[in-house]
Scaffold this motif. Structure first.
Motif, PDB file in Angstrom:
ATOM      1  N   SER A  96       0.811  -1.216   0.000  1.00 51.19           N
ATOM      2  CA  SER A  96       0.000   0.000   0.000  1.00 51.19           C
ATOM      3  C   SER A  96       0.842   1.262   0.000  1.00 51.19           C
ATOM      4  CB  SER A  96      -0.928   0.007   1.214  1.00 51.19           C
ATOM      5  OG  SER A  96      -0.161   0.158   2.399  1.00 51.19           O
ATOM      6  N   ARG A 124      -2.031   6.031  -3.437  1.00 50.16           N
ATOM      7  CA  ARG A 124      -2.345   7.377  -2.962  1.00 50.16           C
ATOM      8  C   ARG A 124      -3.528   7.295  -2.010  1.00 50.16           C
ATOM      9  NH1 ARG A 124      -0.842  11.474  -7.586  1.00 50.16           N
ATOM     10  NH2 ARG A 124       0.660  10.173  -8.655  1.00 50.16           N
ATOM     11  N   ASN A 125      -3.620   8.291  -1.147  1.00 47.82           N
ATOM     12  CA  ASN A 125      -4.762   8.353  -0.230  1.00 47.82           C
ATOM     13  C   ASN A 125      -6.017   8.586  -1.031  1.00 47.82           C
ATOM     14  OD1 ASN A 125      -3.674   7.826   2.277  1.00 47.82           O
ATOM     15  ND2 ASN A 125      -2.975   9.929   2.525  1.00 47.82           N
ATOM     16  N   PRO A 126      -7.116   8.055  -0.691  1.00 44.82           N
ATOM     17  CA  PRO A 126      -7.517   7.274   0.475  1.00 44.82           C
ATOM     18  C   PRO A 126      -7.261   5.778   0.313  1.00 44.82           C
ATOM     19  CG  PRO A 126      -9.458   7.710  -0.820  1.00 44.82           C
ATOM     20  CD  PRO A 126      -8.287   8.391  -1.512  1.00 44.82           C
ATOM     21  N   TRP A 127      -6.794   5.347  -0.871  1.00 41.92           N
ATOM     22  CA  TRP A 127      -6.553   3.920  -1.098  1.00 41.92           C
ATOM     23  C   TRP A 127      -5.440   3.387  -0.204  1.00 41.92           C
ATOM     24  CZ3 TRP A 127     -10.387   1.719  -3.245  1.00 41.92           C
ATOM     25  CH2 TRP A 127     -11.151   2.403  -4.172  1.00 41.92           C
ATOM     26  N   ARG A 128      -4.433   4.201   0.050  1.00 43.68           N
ATOM     27  CA  ARG A 128      -3.328   3.774   0.912  1.00 43.68           C
ATOM     28  C   ARG A 128      -3.844   3.442   2.311  1.00 43.68           C
ATOM     29  NH1 ARG A 128       1.443   7.814   1.560  1.00 43.68           N
ATOM     30  NH2 ARG A 128       1.629   7.254  -0.619  1.00 43.68           N
ATOM     31  N   THR A 129      -4.658   4.329   2.860  1.00 45.81           N
ATOM     32  CA  THR A 129      -5.192   4.113   4.196  1.00 45.81           C
ATOM     33  C   THR A 129      -6.050   2.850   4.243  1.00 45.81           C
ATOM     34  OG1 THR A 129      -5.205   6.499   4.578  1.00 45.81           O
ATOM     35  CG2 THR A 129      -6.553   5.150   6.053  1.00 45.81           C
ATOM     36  N   ALA A 130      -6.891   2.680   3.242  1.00 50.06           N
ATOM     37  CA  ALA A 130      -7.758   1.500   3.193  1.00 50.06           C
ATOM     38  C   ALA A 130      -6.926   0.220   3.080  1.00 50.06           C
ATOM     39  CB  ALA A 130      -8.727   1.608   2.023  1.00 50.06           C
TER      40      ALA A 130
END
Length: 157
Positions: free
Chosen positions: A47, A51-57
């Motif tokens: 991850s 990029r955020n928000p995919w990284r956080t998820a």
């Protein structure tokens, strides 16, 4: 109760404690536990390239799976007991070692590629895959070390 009966009872308790420790050392390293944990490790580490928000998820999903597999497996285990402080330290060390290994793999991929990968997976994804595969490959060594810790000195820390 005679002293002989009391001693026999104590011997039975010690024998059962030894069997419990042996089962604890065996139960956490089945393939049904290691492979989903490795998948979670891969998703969590890969991850880094998102990029955020995919990284956080992906971080929450991956490391949630990594930790959740251990928790669920521990709850369903035949034998349950509180881990000793040395066992907690061992698992923290394994986790820190995996993070360090990921960093080493990421630097190695960067050094080999020289430039950002062209049409290939990103450096973080390649390093995450190498870390997850190494985790699966190192499971027998981790199992032996954990068994030694659990069985040493009657499991007391």
């Amino acid at each position: 109760m005679h002293p002989h009966d009391a001693q026999a009872s104590l011997d039975d308790i010690r024998r059962l404690q030894d069997r419990t420790r042996e089962q604890v050392a065996r139960q956490g390293f089945s393939l049904s536990c290691v492979l989903p944990a490795a998948l979670g490790l891969f998703v969590g580490l890969a991850s880094i390239d998102l990029r955020n928000p995919w990284r956080t998820a992906a971080v929450l999903l991956g490391f949630g799976l990594f930790v959740g597999v251990g928790i669920v497996h521990g709850r369903r285990a035949l034998v349950q007991r509180q881990p000793t402080s040395l066992e907690w330290l061992f698992w923290v060390g394994v986790s820190a070692g995996l993070m360090l290994l990921f960093g080493v793999f990421r630097i190695a991929v960067w050094a080999v590629s020289g430039l950002p990968s062209q049409g290939l997976m990103s450096q973080g994804t390649l390093a995450a895959a190498a870390t997850a595969v190494t985790y699966v490959a190192m499971t027998p060594v981790i199992r032996r070390a954990f068994k030694w810790i659990v069985l040493r000195d009657g499991g007391r820390a």
